[in-house]
Motif scaffolding. Structure first.
Motif, PDB file in Angstrom:
ATOM      1  N   VAL B  97     107.326  53.744 104.637  1.00  8.55           N
ATOM      2  CA  VAL B  97     105.862  53.707 104.564  1.00  8.55           C
ATOM      3  C   VAL B  97     105.263  53.822 105.961  1.00  8.55           C
ATOM      4  O   VAL B  97     105.563  53.020 106.849  1.00  8.55           O
ATOM      5  CB  VAL B  97     105.361  52.421 103.882  1.00  8.55           C
ATOM      6  CG1 VAL B  97     103.839  52.437 103.791  1.00  8.55           C
ATOM      7  CG2 VAL B  97     105.965  52.299 102.501  1.00  8.55           C
ATOM      8  N   ALA B  98     104.402  54.839 106.130  1.00  5.35           N
ATOM      9  CA  ALA B  98     103.789  55.114 107.429  1.00  5.35           C
ATOM     10  C   ALA B  98     102.315  54.738 107.411  1.00  5.35           C
ATOM     11  O   ALA B  98     101.451  55.502 107.846  1.00  5.35           O
ATOM     12  CB  ALA B  98     103.999  56.579 107.791  1.00  5.35           C
ATOM     13  N   VAL B  99     102.025  53.554 106.900  1.00  4.82           N
ATOM     14  CA  VAL B  99     100.656  53.042 106.856  1.00  4.82           C
ATOM     15  C   VAL B  99     100.711  51.612 107.397  1.00  4.82           C
ATOM     16  O   VAL B  99     101.663  50.876 107.111  1.00  4.82           O
ATOM     17  CB  VAL B  99     100.117  53.033 105.406  1.00  4.82           C
ATOM     18  CG1 VAL B  99      98.735  52.396 105.334  1.00  4.82           C
ATOM     19  CG2 VAL B  99     100.085  54.443 104.830  1.00  4.82           C
ATOM     20  N   ALA B 100      99.715  51.223 108.157  1.00  6.05           N
ATOM     21  CA  ALA B 100      99.704  49.896 108.766  1.00  6.05           C
ATOM     22  C   ALA B 100      99.818  48.792 107.727  1.00  6.05           C
ATOM     23  O   ALA B 100      99.370  48.957 106.579  1.00  6.05           O
ATOM     24  CB  ALA B 100      98.432  49.703 109.584  1.00  6.05           C
ATOM     25  N   ALA B 110     115.024  39.047 118.857  1.00  4.90           N
ATOM     26  CA  ALA B 110     115.771  39.800 117.849  1.00  4.90           C
ATOM     27  C   ALA B 110     114.958  39.900 116.562  1.00  4.90           C
ATOM     28  O   ALA B 110     114.241  38.953 116.201  1.00  4.90           O
ATOM     29  CB  ALA B 110     117.098  39.119 117.554  1.00  4.90           C
ATOM     30  N   VAL B 111     115.066  41.039 115.893  1.00  6.37           N
ATOM     31  CA  VAL B 111     114.400  41.196 114.600  1.00  6.37           C
ATOM     32  C   VAL B 111     115.183  40.409 113.554  1.00  6.37           C
ATOM     33  O   VAL B 111     116.381  40.654 113.346  1.00  6.37           O
ATOM     34  CB  VAL B 111     114.306  42.683 114.207  1.00  6.37           C
ATOM     35  CG1 VAL B 111     113.775  42.822 112.780  1.00  6.37           C
ATOM     36  CG2 VAL B 111     113.414  43.433 115.181  1.00  6.37           C
ATOM     37  N   VAL B 112     114.523  39.454 112.909  1.00  5.55           N
ATOM     38  CA  VAL B 112     115.176  38.597 111.917  1.00  5.55           C
ATOM     39  C   VAL B 112     114.638  38.852 110.511  1.00  5.55           C
ATOM     40  O   VAL B 112     115.071  38.220 109.540  1.00  5.55           O
ATOM     41  CB  VAL B 112     115.012  37.105 112.269  1.00  5.55           C
ATOM     42  CG1 VAL B 112     115.791  36.790 113.545  1.00  5.55           C
ATOM     43  CG2 VAL B 112     113.538  36.719 112.431  1.00  5.55           C
ATOM     44  N   GLY B 113     113.673  39.788 110.409  1.00  6.12           N
ATOM     45  CA  GLY B 113     113.106  40.111 109.109  1.00  6.12           C
ATOM     46  C   GLY B 113     111.850  40.928 109.273  1.00  6.12           C
ATOM     47  O   GLY B 113     111.574  41.472 110.359  1.00  6.12           O
ATOM     48  N   GLY B 114     111.089  41.018 108.193  1.00  6.14           N
ATOM     49  CA  GLY B 114     109.844  41.771 108.222  1.00  6.14           C
ATOM     50  C   GLY B 114     108.857  41.201 107.231  1.00  6.14           C
ATOM     51  O   GLY B 114     109.222  40.428 106.335  1.00  6.14           O
ATOM     52  N   ILE B 115     107.584  41.562 107.432  1.00  3.99           N
ATOM     53  CA  ILE B 115     106.531  41.185 106.491  1.00  3.99           C
ATOM     54  C   ILE B 115     105.726  42.437 106.164  1.00  3.99           C
ATOM     55  O   ILE B 115     105.488  43.274 107.047  1.00  3.99           O
ATOM     56  CB  ILE B 115     105.629  40.053 107.047  1.00  3.99           C
ATOM     57  CG1 ILE B 115     104.559  39.653 106.011  1.00  3.99           C
ATOM     58  CG2 ILE B 115     104.995  40.431 108.379  1.00  3.99           C
ATOM     59  CD1 ILE B 115     103.817  38.363 106.366  1.00  3.99           C
ATOM     60  N   GLY B 116     105.349  42.573 104.904  1.00  2.00           N
ATOM     61  CA  GLY B 116     104.555  43.715 104.479  1.00  2.00           C
ATOM     62  C   GLY B 116     103.389  43.263 103.626  1.00  2.00           C
ATOM     63  O   GLY B 116     103.560  42.403 102.758  1.00  2.00           O
ATOM     64  N   VAL B 117     102.228  43.826 103.907  1.00  2.34           N
ATOM     65  CA  VAL B 117     101.003  43.414 103.221  1.00  2.34           C
ATOM     66  C   VAL B 117     100.272  44.653 102.717  1.00  2.34           C
ATOM     67  O   VAL B 117     100.202  45.665 103.421  1.00  2.34           O
ATOM     68  CB  VAL B 117     100.095  42.610 104.184  1.00  2.34           C
ATOM     69  CG1 VAL B 117      98.766  42.277 103.513  1.00  2.34           C
ATOM     70  CG2 VAL B 117     100.795  41.350 104.660  1.00  2.34           C
ATOM     71  N   SER B 118      99.741  44.552 101.494  1.00  3.56           N
ATOM     72  CA  SER B 118      98.985  45.672 100.939  1.00  3.56           C
ATOM     73  C   SER B 118      97.978  45.182  99.920  1.00  3.56           C
ATOM     74  O   SER B 118      98.217  44.189  99.228  1.00  3.56           O
ATOM     75  CB  SER B 118      99.944  46.683 100.280  1.00  3.56           C
ATOM     76  OG  SER B 118      99.250  47.807  99.792  1.00  3.56           O
ATOM     77  N   SER B 119      96.878  45.841  99.847  1.00  8.00           N
ATOM     78  CA  SER B 119      95.767  45.731  98.873  1.00  8.00           C
ATOM     79  C   SER B 119      94.430  45.974  99.544  1.00  8.00           C
ATOM     80  O   SER B 119      93.466  46.332  98.869  1.00  8.00           O
ATOM     81  CB  SER B 119      95.691  44.379  98.135  1.00  8.00           C
ATOM     82  OG  SER B 119      96.666  44.271  97.124  1.00  8.00           O
ATOM     83  N   GLY B 120      94.358  45.754 100.873  1.00  8.53           N
ATOM     84  CA  GLY B 120      93.108  45.983 101.594  1.00  8.53           C
ATOM     85  C   GLY B 120      93.144  47.329 102.294  1.00  8.53           C
ATOM     86  O   GLY B 120      93.927  48.212 101.946  1.00  8.53           O
ATOM     87  N   SER B 121      92.289  47.488 103.304  1.00  9.48           N
ATOM     88  CA  SER B 121      92.380  48.659 104.173  1.00  9.48           C
ATOM     89  C   SER B 121      93.605  48.495 105.058  1.00  9.48           C
ATOM     90  O   SER B 121      94.107  47.378 105.212  1.00  9.48           O
ATOM     91  CB  SER B 121      91.124  48.749 105.038  1.00  9.48           C
ATOM     92  OG  SER B 121      91.117  47.671 105.960  1.00  9.48           O
ATOM     93  N   PRO B 122      94.107  49.592 105.637  1.00 11.72           N
ATOM     94  CA  PRO B 122      95.237  49.430 106.550  1.00 11.72           C
ATOM     95  C   PRO B 122      94.947  48.407 107.654  1.00 11.72           C
ATOM     96  O   PRO B 122      95.821  47.606 108.008  1.00 11.72           O
ATOM     97  CB  PRO B 122      95.424  50.846 107.110  1.00 11.72           C
ATOM     98  CG  PRO B 122      94.961  51.747 105.997  1.00 11.72           C
ATOM     99  CD  PRO B 122      93.782  51.022 105.394  1.00 11.72           C
ATOM    100  N   ALA B 123      93.736  48.390 108.164  1.00  8.38           N
ATOM    101  CA  ALA B 123      93.402  47.431 109.224  1.00  8.38           C
ATOM    102  C   ALA B 123      93.461  45.999 108.699  1.00  8.38           C
ATOM    103  O   ALA B 123      93.955  45.092 109.388  1.00  8.38           O
ATOM    104  CB  ALA B 123      92.018  47.740 109.796  1.00  8.38           C
ATOM    105  N   GLN B 124      92.957  45.794 107.485  1.00  7.14           N
ATOM    106  CA  GLN B 124      93.020  44.444 106.903  1.00  7.14           C
ATOM    107  C   GLN B 124      94.464  44.044 106.617  1.00  7.14           C
ATOM    108  O   GLN B 124      94.867  42.910 106.865  1.00  7.14           O
ATOM    109  CB  GLN B 124      92.204  44.396 105.609  1.00  7.14           C
ATOM    110  CG  GLN B 124      90.699  44.475 105.831  1.00  7.14           C
ATOM    111  CD  GLN B 124      89.921  44.622 104.530  1.00  7.14           C
ATOM    112  OE1 GLN B 124      90.395  45.263 103.585  1.00  7.14           O
ATOM    113  NE2 GLN B 124      88.729  44.057 104.489  1.00  7.14           N
TER     114      GLN B 124
END
Lengths: 141, 141, 141, 141
Positions: B97-100, B110-124
């Motif tokens: 996914v290439a969207v903020a 060190a990278v230990v994981g990730g978080i992903g958020v969606s439903s608002g604008s990319p900035a939100q």
């Protein structure tokens, strides 16, 4: 127009908490998913030690139970050779899971969502899913 | 043999709580996913009102950020026309996914994981993901 | 009847060794894949620190280069807006990769396989793929 | 935070070398895959003559064994008609492989990865996977 009853996020957390408590009691770390009555994921938790192959399986068990409005253990029976739905387990690109551990969640007799559990044996998964469903259904009576 | 650090389920809950608080503050119900450093889902929450198209998007943003070890907003830039990775958004069956809104989560660099958020604008989505990551990273300092 | 020339496993190992040496020289751990002239995987290596999102990308870059018989950097150009193959990057379920880092491997002017590299910038991926291809092609002259 | 042990690339090469030696001994060219404990591919080799349908099968057997933390031969048993997980083989879009030839790889009792072998009979695939796992596990004692 239809009016739909559906689990909210706090209901989903209650279902997961009930399932988690049972998983801890039997000593099997589980992947636990809760979907709404439309089969869409509301909440998911992989307990430390839950299996990575069980992430999507738990989600798909919950999806299946929300959809068929029965436990996936019922689908396991009719998926057997000689039964009328033999092979149904490969439907929907494999998202239709015919192994115990997915249950519909009801309120006033209506299906309002589902819960899916995976990482243990089918019997353990079902036991943990039942504990999750009971935690919600007993409270909402 | 490699020795890897990874988010556990209580870390994941802290990340989600931080993101949820920001989502409530800005008044946008979100889908929030946390993956481990290998891209596998640890926890997910769809706040009441979160969009159903955002369920997989949030999971995939978190997967992408865990994998590329950068924010998905960085991928959004190089995915633009004229840029060298234009079209990368369709890689991995679209899971890239290439969207903020996706961020790696780090501990001691060190990278230990990730978080992903969606439903608002990319900035939100990005703002809420940052709040989630900060809730974990500030605490673990 | 056709007689096909194809990389064997020792050729593939030579390609990977050449790519690995360059990756170590530039300090970027890479995912490196080698496919045959039919696009089927022969060998793959994820160097320690290679990105998990780059596993399938490296394989797909190599597949793409074997198939189009050009570098994926050439596909990157024609995938740009205004160009005749704009959007080709989403073909084949996303397996057609239009980002630099995939190269065909030739012998006596014929394509006998491909190499695909991912984890760095597109320019780094291409540099490492070139080093892999050169290790094979220089030796087979 | 969790601390995880994982195969590195030199471990993966040792596993593949052990499997290859056994494949050569029994005269069956194999596809051999090694995944990490999260199911992500580390290394792959298709011996000259390995079957092209076995490329993804070997990778998916290794993924499955990493995930379920058992051999895929154990899954083969419970996938049989009349058994509780009959049909599990179509889960995860078919990536869940219920045929012998995938084994978890352990170190100090923890699963640190998996190996998957395909191209022979299930019994041959399993024999070769065992030889690969033994090459690693005997050395790391």
């Amino acid at each position: 127009m239809l009016t739909i009853k559906r689990l909210d996020i706090s209901d989903a957390e209650r279902l997961i908490a009930g399932a988690r408590a049972k998983a801890q009691e039997i000593g099997v770390p589980m992947c636990i998913a809760v979907t709404d009555e439309s089969g869409n994921l509301i909440a998911f938790e992989r307990m430390d030690g839950g299996k990575i192959t069980s992430i999507q399986l738990a989600i798909d068990k919950s999806f299946t139970a929300s959809g068929i409005q029965k436990g996936t253990d019922a689908l396991a029976e009719v998926n057997q050779p000689g039964m009328p739905a033999h092979g149904i387990s490969s439907a929907l690109g494999g998202k239709m899971v015919a192994v115990a551990g997915g249950l519909p969640v009801t309120s006033d007799g209506a299906v309002v969502g589902g819960i899916g559990v995976s990482s243990g044996s089918p019997a353990q998964d079902l036991e943990v899913a039942k504990a999750g469903a009971a935690a919600f259904e007993n409270m909402s009576k």
